[in-house]
Design a protein around this motif. Sequence first.
Motif, PDB file in Angstrom:
ATOM      1  N   ASP A 167      54.648  -8.843 -14.848  1.00 31.51           N
ATOM      2  CA  ASP A 167      54.353  -7.523 -15.410  1.00 31.51           C
ATOM      3  C   ASP A 167      55.087  -6.400 -14.677  1.00 31.51           C
ATOM      4  O   ASP A 167      54.568  -5.310 -14.495  1.00 31.51           O
ATOM      5  N   LYS A 168      56.282  -6.708 -14.219  1.00 32.02           N
ATOM      6  CA  LYS A 168      57.090  -5.673 -13.573  1.00 32.02           C
ATOM      7  C   LYS A 168      58.442  -5.654 -14.277  1.00 32.02           C
ATOM      8  O   LYS A 168      58.905  -6.700 -14.743  1.00 32.02           O
ATOM      9  N   ASP A 169      59.057  -4.472 -14.381  1.00 34.58           N
ATOM     10  CA  ASP A 169      60.393  -4.417 -14.990  1.00 34.58           C
ATOM     11  C   ASP A 169      61.365  -5.233 -14.149  1.00 34.58           C
ATOM     12  O   ASP A 169      61.423  -5.071 -12.927  1.00 34.58           O
ATOM     13  N   SER A 181      59.430  -9.834  -8.546  1.00 33.24           N
ATOM     14  CA  SER A 181      58.384  -9.053  -9.210  1.00 33.24           C
ATOM     15  C   SER A 181      57.113  -8.937  -8.372  1.00 33.24           C
ATOM     16  O   SER A 181      56.143  -8.324  -8.811  1.00 33.24           O
ATOM     17  N   ARG A 207      59.787  -6.874 -20.591  1.00 33.77           N
ATOM     18  CA  ARG A 207      60.154  -6.107 -19.392  1.00 33.77           C
ATOM     19  C   ARG A 207      61.397  -6.652 -18.706  1.00 33.77           C
ATOM     20  O   ARG A 207      61.762  -6.212 -17.623  1.00 33.77           O
ATOM     21  N   GLY A 267      62.751  -8.674 -24.828  1.00 36.05           N
ATOM     22  CA  GLY A 267      63.416  -7.854 -23.816  1.00 36.05           C
ATOM     23  C   GLY A 267      64.776  -7.407 -24.314  1.00 36.05           C
ATOM     24  O   GLY A 267      64.962  -7.141 -25.505  1.00 36.05           O
ATOM     25  N   ASN A 303      66.890  -7.050  -9.717  1.00 33.26           N
ATOM     26  CA  ASN A 303      66.323  -5.786  -9.220  1.00 33.26           C
ATOM     27  C   ASN A 303      66.921  -5.338  -7.883  1.00 33.26           C
ATOM     28  O   ASN A 303      66.212  -4.753  -7.063  1.00 33.26           O
ATOM     29  N   HIS A 316      65.385  -6.521 -13.837  1.00 33.72           N
ATOM     30  CA  HIS A 316      66.771  -6.387 -14.286  1.00 33.72           C
ATOM     31  C   HIS A 316      67.568  -7.531 -13.668  1.00 33.72           C
ATOM     32  O   HIS A 316      67.789  -7.569 -12.465  1.00 33.72           O
ATOM     33  N   ASN A 322      60.152 -11.922 -22.539  1.00 34.26           N
ATOM     34  CA  ASN A 322      59.369 -10.879 -21.878  1.00 34.26           C
ATOM     35  C   ASN A 322      59.997  -9.505 -22.127  1.00 34.26           C
ATOM     36  O   ASN A 322      61.167  -9.299 -21.817  1.00 34.26           O
TER      37      ASN A 322
END
Lengths: 150, 63
Positions: free
Chosen positions: A138-140, B58, B7, A96, B36, A142, B5
Motif C-alpha cells: 500500500d505504498k507508491d 515499501s 500504486r 498501475g 523508489n 516506482h 497494483n
Amino acid sequence: MAFLSHNDQNEIKRLFEQLSGDVRLIHFTQRESPLFLPGQECETCKDTRLLLEEIVGLSDKIHLEAHDFVAENEIAREHAIDRIPALVMTADGVKGKVRYFGMPSGYEFSVLLGSLVDASLGKSALSEETVKVLQGLDKDLHIQVFVTPT
Amino acid sequence: MAIENPRIVADVVEVNEFPHLAQRYAIRGVPKTVINETVEFVGSIPESQFVEHLQRASSPSTS
C-alpha cells in the motif's frame, strides 16, 4: 523500410490472436522539424514511432495516440513523462502504470509484446502468491528497469 | 507487476538513450532495477526475490 519482416508480422499476428481487451499506447515524441536544435534532438523518436505504427497495424485491439512532447506538454505532465521517446501502456485491466523510455528494440521488443498481451488480458504472468503480495502493498512504488538493446 | 497494483509505476528505460540516467544510477551492468531510489539490484532474479525487494522498498522504514 519496414522494421518487421513478413515473418515477424505473421508471428506477431498469431501472438495477438489471444488479445481480448483494447490497449492504448500513448506515445510521446518529437515533431519532425527541418531545424536542428542542439541538445534537443531525439535520435530514436522517428524510428520508435514507425515501429509502433507497424505493431498497431497488426491488431485492431491496439490503438496508438502520438503526442508532441513539447506542444502537448500538459498531457506529458499528466503521465509524468520527462523524456522521449516514451510510451505509456494503458488498458482496462491495467491497474498501475507501464511505461517504456527509448526505442524498444532487440530483446526489449519481445518484452513489449509480452506486456501488450498481459495488458490486453488484464492479468500478469505472475504466480498467485506474488499477485497476492502485490495487491497488499500500500505504498507508491516506482520500479525502473534499466536495459540496453541486446 | 504494475498490472496488479494501482500504486505501481513500472518503467523500462533504454539506458544508452539516456546517458544522464546511466550516470545518475551508476549503471555498470544491465538489467539494473531501482525501486523508489532506495532498493537496487543488478541482473535477472527469481520472481520471489523480486517481490522481497518490493516489500523492502515499501516497508515503513524505507522512504
